[in-house]
Design an enzyme around this catalytic site. Structure first.
Site, short mmCIF file in Angstrom:
data_model
loop_
_atom_site.label_atom_id
_atom_site.label_comp_id
_atom_site.label_asym_id
_atom_site.label_seq_id
_atom_site.Cartn_x
_atom_site.Cartn_y
_atom_site.Cartn_z
N SER A 64 0.66 -1.34 0.14
CA SER A 64 -0.02 -0.17 0.10
C SER A 64 0.91 1.20 0.02
O SER A 64 1.86 1.30 0.59
CB SER A 64 -0.91 0.10 1.18
OG SER A 64 -1.69 -1.30 1.39
N1 SAH Z 1 -0.86 -4.47 3.90
C1 SAH Z 1 0.13 -5.02 2.64
C2 SAH Z 1 -0.61 -4.61 1.34
C3 SAH Z 1 -0.79 -5.97 0.90
S1 SAH Z 1 -2.08 -5.78 -0.67
C4 SAH Z 1 1.47 -4.32 2.76
O1 SAH Z 1 1.88 -3.62 3.58
O2 SAH Z 1 2.49 -4.94 1.91
C5 SAH Z 1 -3.43 -6.88 0.05
C6 SAH Z 1 -3.00 -8.34 0.25
O3 SAH Z 1 -4.05 -9.05 0.70
C7 SAH Z 1 -2.48 -9.19 -0.93
O4 SAH Z 1 -1.20 -9.61 -0.54
C8 SAH Z 1 -3.56 -10.22 -1.01
O5 SAH Z 1 -2.92 -11.45 -1.37
C9 SAH Z 1 -4.12 -10.19 0.60
N2 SAH Z 1 -5.55 -10.78 0.43
C10 SAH Z 1 -6.50 -10.66 -0.46
N3 SAH Z 1 -7.56 -11.42 -0.11
C11 SAH Z 1 -7.23 -12.05 1.39
C12 SAH Z 1 -7.79 -12.92 2.27
N4 SAH Z 1 -9.18 -13.06 1.91
N5 SAH Z 1 -7.01 -13.13 3.24
C13 SAH Z 1 -5.77 -12.94 3.45
N6 SAH Z 1 -5.19 -11.97 2.44
C14 SAH Z 1 -5.96 -11.62 1.65
#
Ligand code: SAH
Length: 214
Positions: A64
């Site tokens: 993000s």
């Molecule tokens: N907070 C992260 C941003 C990741 S983007 C950072 O700081 O890097 C969102 C993430 O959510 C992705 O890696 C995706 O695989 C995950 N995601 C999507 N749906 C999900 C679910 N149901 N359970 C767990 N993770 C999920």
């Protein structure tokens, strides 16, 4: 080009991208001035670690944008003694900032390779105490509930009820709610008289995939 001075870039990020744009919580600003974002970026993205945008991760996911991480942390009220669930570990960066704020952090990621890389990133950056779980975060973690706060870093079509139920009374859930193309960040507080929903900034996150997602 290499990025030889991450501390300076980090300080500039805090000033220009966060403080000037209205992030007021000094604890959040200080935490983001300390967490080495470059250690969470994939190698080929490292020189862009402090740019004002989300960064690509493998599997079509993203780290993000710093501003969104700050907004989420500010809204959550993470602090020492609080138990926080971070849904969507991705790179582990958001989890690291929550840990830097002193919270006990459990983070859940559905893609095993991302979870493993995040574990390595967190350890390398000094946040090895963050617990990384592989699974569907839309189901929360009933074994560890209730949580003081839950952060969701992926877009949900509607407010995820299962996560709301895993909050302690007075706890907060921060989640982007809307369609795939755009959402608004919602800050939900669990009150005796029901959910109090405040709408924060417009945003665009990757979709939450799972039982309570898209
Ligand atoms: N907070 C992260 C941003 C990741 S983007 C950072 O700081 O890097 C969102 C993430 O959510 C992705 O890696 C995706 O695989 C995950 N995601 C999507 N749906 C999900 C679910 N149901 N359970 C767990 N993770 C999920």
């Amino acid at each position: 080009m290499s990025a030889p001075q991450p501390e300076r870039e980090r300080a500039a990020m805090v000033e220009r991208q966060l403080r000037r744009r209205g992030i007021r919580d000094e604890r959040v600003l200080a935490a983001m001035a300390r967490v080495p974002r470059e250690l969470f970026a994939p190698a080929e993205q490292r020189t862009a670690a402090y740019s004002d945008n989300a960064l690509p991760l493998p599997h079509g996911q993203t780290i993000s944008q710093p501003y969104m991480v700050a907004r989420i942390c500010e809204a959550l009220g993470a602090r020492p003694g609080r138990l926080v669930l971070d849904v969507g570990t991705g790179s582990g960066y958001q989890a690291a900032v929550l840990a830097e704020l002193g919270a006990e952090v459990v983070t859940i990621e559905r893609i095993p390779e991302l979870a493993e890389q995040a574990r390595a990133n967190l350890t390398a950056a000094g946040y090895g105490r963050v617990e990384v779980v592989i699974g569907d975060g839309t189901l929360g973690l009933p074994d560890r509930a209730p949580f003081d706060a839950i952060a969701v870093a992926a877009a949900a079509p509607v407010l995820p009820q299962t996560l709301y139920e895993q909050l302690r009374p007075g706890g907060r859930l921060v989640v982007p709610v809307g369609g795939r193309a755009g959402q608004e960040l919602q800050v939900v507080e669990k009150r005796e008289d029901g959910a109090q929903v405040a709408r924060s900034v417009p945003c665009r996150f990757v979709p939450l995939v799972g039982e309570g997602g898209f």
